[in-house]
Write a protein that holds these residues in place. Structure first.
Motif, mmCIF file in Angstrom:
data_model
loop_
_atom_site.group_PDB
_atom_site.id
_atom_site.type_symbol
_atom_site.label_atom_id
_atom_site.label_comp_id
_atom_site.label_asym_id
_atom_site.label_seq_id
_atom_site.Cartn_x
_atom_site.Cartn_y
_atom_site.Cartn_z
ATOM 1 N N GLU A 417 -8.255 33.502 -11.458
ATOM 2 C CA GLU A 417 -9.128 34.416 -10.590
ATOM 3 C C GLU A 417 -9.776 33.849 -9.459
ATOM 4 O O GLU A 417 -9.786 34.229 -8.177
ATOM 5 N N THR A 418 -10.127 32.731 -9.692
ATOM 6 C CA THR A 418 -10.999 31.254 -8.821
ATOM 7 C C THR A 418 -10.359 31.163 -7.127
ATOM 8 O O THR A 418 -10.617 30.503 -6.499
ATOM 9 N N ALA A 419 -8.882 31.058 -8.114
ATOM 10 C CA ALA A 419 -8.090 31.254 -6.822
ATOM 11 C C ALA A 419 -7.476 32.388 -5.954
ATOM 12 O O ALA A 419 -6.793 32.132 -4.687
ATOM 13 N N ARG A 420 -8.306 33.645 -5.698
ATOM 14 C CA ARG A 420 -7.401 34.678 -5.231
ATOM 15 C C ARG A 420 -8.174 35.124 -4.613
ATOM 16 O O ARG A 420 -9.851 34.203 -4.573
ATOM 17 N N GLY A 421 -8.413 35.732 -3.157
ATOM 18 C CA GLY A 421 -9.255 35.746 -2.174
ATOM 19 C C GLY A 421 -10.916 36.397 -2.609
ATOM 20 O O GLY A 421 -10.517 37.744 -3.178
ATOM 21 N N ARG A 422 -11.951 35.418 -2.958
ATOM 22 C CA ARG A 422 -13.165 36.939 -2.850
ATOM 23 C C ARG A 422 -14.273 36.481 -1.647
ATOM 24 O O ARG A 422 -13.668 35.408 -1.071
ATOM 25 N N VAL A 423 -14.766 38.110 -2.133
ATOM 26 C CA VAL A 423 -15.770 37.851 -0.748
ATOM 27 C C VAL A 423 -16.958 36.666 -1.609
ATOM 28 O O VAL A 423 -17.366 36.890 -2.529
ATOM 29 N N ILE A 424 -17.956 35.216 -1.099
ATOM 30 C CA ILE A 424 -18.788 35.514 -1.506
ATOM 31 C C ILE A 424 -20.043 35.680 -1.033
ATOM 32 O O ILE A 424 -20.215 35.827 0.455
ATOM 33 N N ILE A 425 -21.228 36.018 -1.922
ATOM 34 C CA ILE A 425 -22.342 36.805 -1.126
ATOM 35 C C ILE A 425 -23.463 35.323 -1.465
ATOM 36 O O ILE A 425 -23.441 35.104 -2.406
ATOM 37 N N ALA A 426 -23.437 35.441 -0.578
ATOM 38 C CA ALA A 426 -24.974 34.043 0.236
ATOM 39 C C ALA A 426 -26.660 35.188 -0.226
ATOM 40 O O ALA A 426 -27.062 35.657 1.151
ATOM 41 N N GLY A 427 -26.744 34.858 -1.423
ATOM 42 C CA GLY A 427 -28.535 35.252 -1.427
ATOM 43 C C GLY A 427 -28.135 36.265 -2.500
ATOM 44 O O GLY A 427 -27.162 37.953 -1.467
ATOM 45 N N TYR A 428 -28.817 36.726 -3.803
ATOM 46 C CA TYR A 428 -28.822 37.854 -4.002
ATOM 47 C C TYR A 428 -29.629 38.960 -4.807
ATOM 48 O O TYR A 428 -30.346 39.618 -5.972
ATOM 49 N N GLY A 429 -30.701 39.217 -3.072
ATOM 50 C CA GLY A 429 -31.318 39.660 -3.565
ATOM 51 C C GLY A 429 -31.583 41.268 -3.474
ATOM 52 O O GLY A 429 -29.808 41.967 -3.668
ATOM 53 N N ARG A 430 -32.406 41.387 -2.803
ATOM 54 C CA ARG A 430 -32.313 43.770 -3.059
ATOM 55 C C ARG A 430 -31.063 43.820 -2.026
ATOM 56 O O ARG A 430 -30.364 44.521 -2.678
ATOM 57 N N VAL A 431 -30.734 43.386 -1.024
ATOM 58 C CA VAL A 431 -29.256 43.478 0.163
ATOM 59 C C VAL A 431 -28.481 43.084 -0.267
ATOM 60 O O VAL A 431 -27.469 43.147 -0.622
ATOM 61 N N GLY A 432 -28.586 41.511 -1.161
ATOM 62 C CA GLY A 432 -27.476 40.999 -1.937
ATOM 63 C C GLY A 432 -26.493 41.941 -2.951
ATOM 64 O O GLY A 432 -25.523 42.110 -3.533
ATOM 65 N N ARG A 433 -27.231 42.707 -3.467
ATOM 66 C CA ARG A 433 -27.084 43.222 -5.137
ATOM 67 C C ARG A 433 -26.563 44.654 -4.131
ATOM 68 O O ARG A 433 -25.590 44.936 -4.754
ATOM 69 N N LEU A 434 -27.100 45.432 -3.735
ATOM 70 C CA LEU A 434 -26.203 46.556 -2.794
ATOM 71 C C LEU A 434 -25.178 45.952 -2.271
ATOM 72 O O LEU A 434 -24.078 46.527 -2.198
ATOM 73 N N ALA A 485 -11.589 32.346 0.451
ATOM 74 C CA ALA A 485 -12.374 33.326 0.042
ATOM 75 C C ALA A 485 -12.110 35.039 1.549
ATOM 76 O O ALA A 485 -11.346 34.344 2.195
ATOM 77 N N ARG A 486 -12.401 36.007 1.297
ATOM 78 C CA ARG A 486 -12.135 36.490 2.219
ATOM 79 C C ARG A 486 -12.923 36.372 3.144
ATOM 80 O O ARG A 486 -12.907 37.150 4.980
ATOM 81 N N ALA A 487 -14.278 36.833 2.731
ATOM 82 C CA ALA A 487 -15.191 36.869 4.242
ATOM 83 C C ALA A 487 -16.167 36.023 3.531
ATOM 84 O O ALA A 487 -17.147 36.129 2.111
ATOM 85 N N LEU A 488 -17.427 35.861 4.341
ATOM 86 C CA LEU A 488 -19.132 35.283 3.832
ATOM 87 C C LEU A 488 -20.042 35.938 3.935
ATOM 88 O O LEU A 488 -19.640 36.029 5.097
ATOM 89 N N VAL A 489 -20.840 36.953 3.168
ATOM 90 C CA VAL A 489 -21.732 37.800 3.131
ATOM 91 C C VAL A 489 -23.324 37.295 3.246
ATOM 92 O O VAL A 489 -23.493 36.368 2.047
ATOM 93 N N VAL A 490 -24.102 36.685 4.239
ATOM 94 C CA VAL A 490 -25.158 35.751 3.902
ATOM 95 C C VAL A 490 -26.024 37.019 3.937
ATOM 96 O O VAL A 490 -26.931 37.624 4.794
ATOM 97 N N THR A 491 -26.855 37.108 2.770
ATOM 98 C CA THR A 491 -27.668 38.097 3.505
ATOM 99 C C THR A 491 -29.293 37.873 2.857
ATOM 100 O O THR A 491 -29.823 38.540 2.317
ATOM 101 N N LEU A 492 -29.713 35.949 2.334
ATOM 102 C CA LEU A 492 -31.324 35.727 2.359
ATOM 103 C C LEU A 492 -31.518 36.358 3.748
ATOM 104 O O LEU A 492 -31.884 36.836 4.680
ATOM 105 N N ASP A 493 -33.098 35.547 3.814
ATOM 106 C CA ASP A 493 -33.811 36.971 4.465
ATOM 107 C C ASP A 493 -34.793 35.753 5.134
ATOM 108 O O ASP A 493 -36.212 35.729 5.281
ATOM 109 N N THR A 494 -34.588 34.601 5.091
ATOM 110 C CA THR A 494 -35.153 33.370 6.232
ATOM 111 C C THR A 494 -34.276 32.881 6.913
ATOM 112 O O THR A 494 -33.291 32.418 5.868
#
Length: 597
Positions: A417-434, A485-494
């Motif tokens: 699984e680690t070799a397949r393309g995944r999305v990386i979510i930076a920050g898993y608060g309210r926005v990241g969870r959604l 990775a397929r994408a990097l999603v940055v959801t941090l609030d700072t």
């Protein structure tokens, strides 16, 4: 007062090694050669058999040479301990399940058959059975520390040959611990062999039980406590404490320190702190392994190599040929493609770093004659120096065989699984969870990072792939698979943290799709200047959602509302990207990567 001269002399080895690392690593990376070979060469040059021979004639050379391996033995041992810890941390049941046929089939047969063949040859040469078996098993092992980086540099870790080689190396690493334990038991000086064995087994069982129970009960709470401080220094100290403490507990019970560190790694492999621990410990492992390889190079006697080059080279080639022949035979028995078998045979034919550990332990326990052990170490070192050349030859030969074999093997052995393309979510608060929930709904795999230890623990209990760690840490992003990775999603609030993650992600992958949360329009513009593909300002999105709600509530048809909202969003995006200015060519090219279709 402390004599400054004596004090400086006590740090001589450390200073020499750091100076060596400062020269070797950049130079060899620039030459596209494994730095391991540079460390081995430096050990041979600076060791007692190199420039150390000339200290009687030129006393000043004593300041730039290492008198004996014992002077750096403790640091070298720490390198192997850290390596075994990292192997334990990186090991996962999922990876074992996917590669089980190669790990426990090809890997186990390679070790057992190669050990038997090499031991049999030594028996025919008149070596005692026990010594022949131990040296044969030691020579059967290959070099994880050289082969894996070489494959990674060639971007061939996820090819069929790369996965087969990795699987064999993984089994070899797993096999080291029981062999070390067997050497420790066989080397006991107790008169009652049976009683000594029973006592050793009892001590080993108690030590492993203590490590496992203490680890299960204490490791996660310890790291939760440390993680809440958000102090990188304290987290690093906790990692080092766990490694050294478990290694010492194992050593006190008669086991090897490496086995204790390996068990500690296994215990931490399934926790939410795994990725952060890998990123924290990897630099220590690399540096201390460099010390280990310097000590390996000190086993090379240039004078002996020059006096009998044909004999040593012949023995090295014989070891490679015998191990390679075994791998070809075993691969054929398991019906692996011929191209895969040839590449794996050349990659794994050389000796490895754990041969020095096993043979060193056997020499210390007087289970192997000194002359045989030293000869085996010299031959192993020579074979390790040949690995980069063998890897290049393996790649060229592999291309000459049936090209359909790779596709067939890929279907039989899917990528982890680690070799397949995944999305990386930076920050898993309210926005990241959604974001994660939407990715789950559309069956898009992802991995998330967050610095809130309590939040990470809560999400892990719910079965979500969330790990503790700083998303701006480049090494941590690498451990999370940013290379594929397929994408990097940055959801941090700072805003400052968002920009740090974007900079790290863009520096690592110029073609990566990056979507970032922005505080406002000005912040979004700054993120676009940094190269994000999409920046989503909170203030603008809130305004658009309010507009959508009121328009629907006052009776405007839903279709018209949605169309107008999308149109207005596109207008904002065009404005924030400053379309009136011609975008940089590199960003134009980058933002079209992977967007077609």
């Amino acid at each position: 007062m402390t004599d400054p001269v004596a004090s400086g002399a006590s740090y001589k080895e450390a200073i020499l090694f750091l100076a060596t690392a400062g020269v070797v690593v950049p130079l060899f990376l620039r030459l596209r050669i494994s730095p391991v070979l540079g460390f081995i060469g430096a050990g041979a040059l600076l060791g007692p058999s190199g420039l150390g021979r000339l200290t009687d004639s030129f006393p000043w050379l004593a300041n730039v040479t290492i008198g004996s391996r014992t002077e750096i033995a403790h640091l070298a041992e720490l390198g192997v301990i850290f390596l075994m810890f990292m192997i334990g941390v990186e090991l996962s049941w999922e990876r074992l399940r996917i590669l089980r046929r190669l790990v426990f089939g090809l890997g186990s047969l390679q070790v057992l058959v190669s050990g038997a063949v090499l031991g049999g040859v030594l028996l025919l040469l008149g070596v005692a059975p026990l010594a022949a078996a131990l040296v044969g098993l030691a020579l059967a092992l290959s070099s994880t520390a050289i082969v894996i980086p070489v494959l990674a540099e060639q971007k061939r870790l996820n090819t069929p040959a790369g996965r087969a080689s990795f699987a064999v190396l993984l089994f070899q690493d797993l096999a080291v611990a029981p062999v070390l334990f067997a050497i420790a038991v066989l080397g006991r000086k107790d008169g009652d062999a049976v009683g000594g064995l029973a006592l050793a087994l009892g001590q080993a069982a108690v030590a492993v039980a203590i490590i496992v129970v203490a680890g299960r009960l204490g490791l996660r709470p310890l790291f939760q406590l440390v993680a809440r401080t958000r102090s990188p220094e304290l987290f690093m100290a906790a990692c080092l404490l766990v490694i050294v403490a478990t290694a010492l507990v194992a050593a006190a019970s008669g086991l090897s320190m490496t086995l204790g560190a390996f068990v500690a790694g296994l215990l931490l492999a399934e926790t939410e702190y795994r990725r952060a621990i890998e990123a924290t410990i990897d630099p220590f492992k690399g540096l201390l392994l460099g010390v280990f390889f310097v000590s390996v190079g000190m086993n090379l006697d240039p004078a002996q190599l020059l006096s009998t080059p044909a004999t040593i080279l012949g023995l090295a080639l014989a070891v490679i040929a015998l191990k390679g022949g075994v791998i070809l035979a075993v691969a054929a028995a398991l019906r692996l493609p011929r191209a895969v078998a040839v590449e794996a045979a050349l990659l794994l034919g050389a000796g490895g770093e754990f041969a020095f550990v096993l043979i060193g332990s056997a020499l210390a326990a007087s289970l192997v004659p000194e002359d045989l052990g030293q000869a085996a170490l010299i031959v192993t070192t020579v074979t390790m120096v040949m690995i980069p050349g063998l890897a290049g030859l393996a790649r060229r030969l592999g291309r000459r065989f049936d090209r359909t074999a790779g596709a067939q093997q890929s279907a039989a052995e899917p990528l982890p699984e680690t070799a397949r393309g995944r999305v990386i979510i930076a920050g898993y608060g309210r926005v990241g969870r959604l974001v994660g929930e939407m990715l789950d709904r559309h069956k898009v795999p992802y991995i998330a990072l967050d610095m809130d230890a309590a939040r990470v623990a809560d999400q892990r209990r719910q079965g979500r792939p969330v790990y503790f760690g700083d998303s701006a840490n480049t090494e941590l992003l690498r451990r999370c698979g940013i290379a594929t990775a397929r994408a990097l999603v940055v959801t941090l609030d700072t805003p400052r943290l968002v920009e740090a993650v974007v900079a790290a992600g863009r520096a690592e992958r110029p073609d990566l799709t990056i979507v970032a949360r922005a505080r406002d329009a000005r912040h979004a513009t700054a993120l676009y200047d940094m190269g994000v593909d999409d920046a989503v300002p909170e203030t603008i999105e809130a305004s658009l959602q309010l507009s959508e709600a009121v328009l629907v509530d006052v009776g405007v048809p839903m279709g018209l509302v949605i169309a107008s909202i999308h149109e207005r969003r596109d207008e904002f995006r065009a404005l924030l990207k400053r379309k009136e200015e011609p975008p940089a060519a590199e960003f134009q090219a980058r933002r079209t990567v992977g967007k077609a279709g």
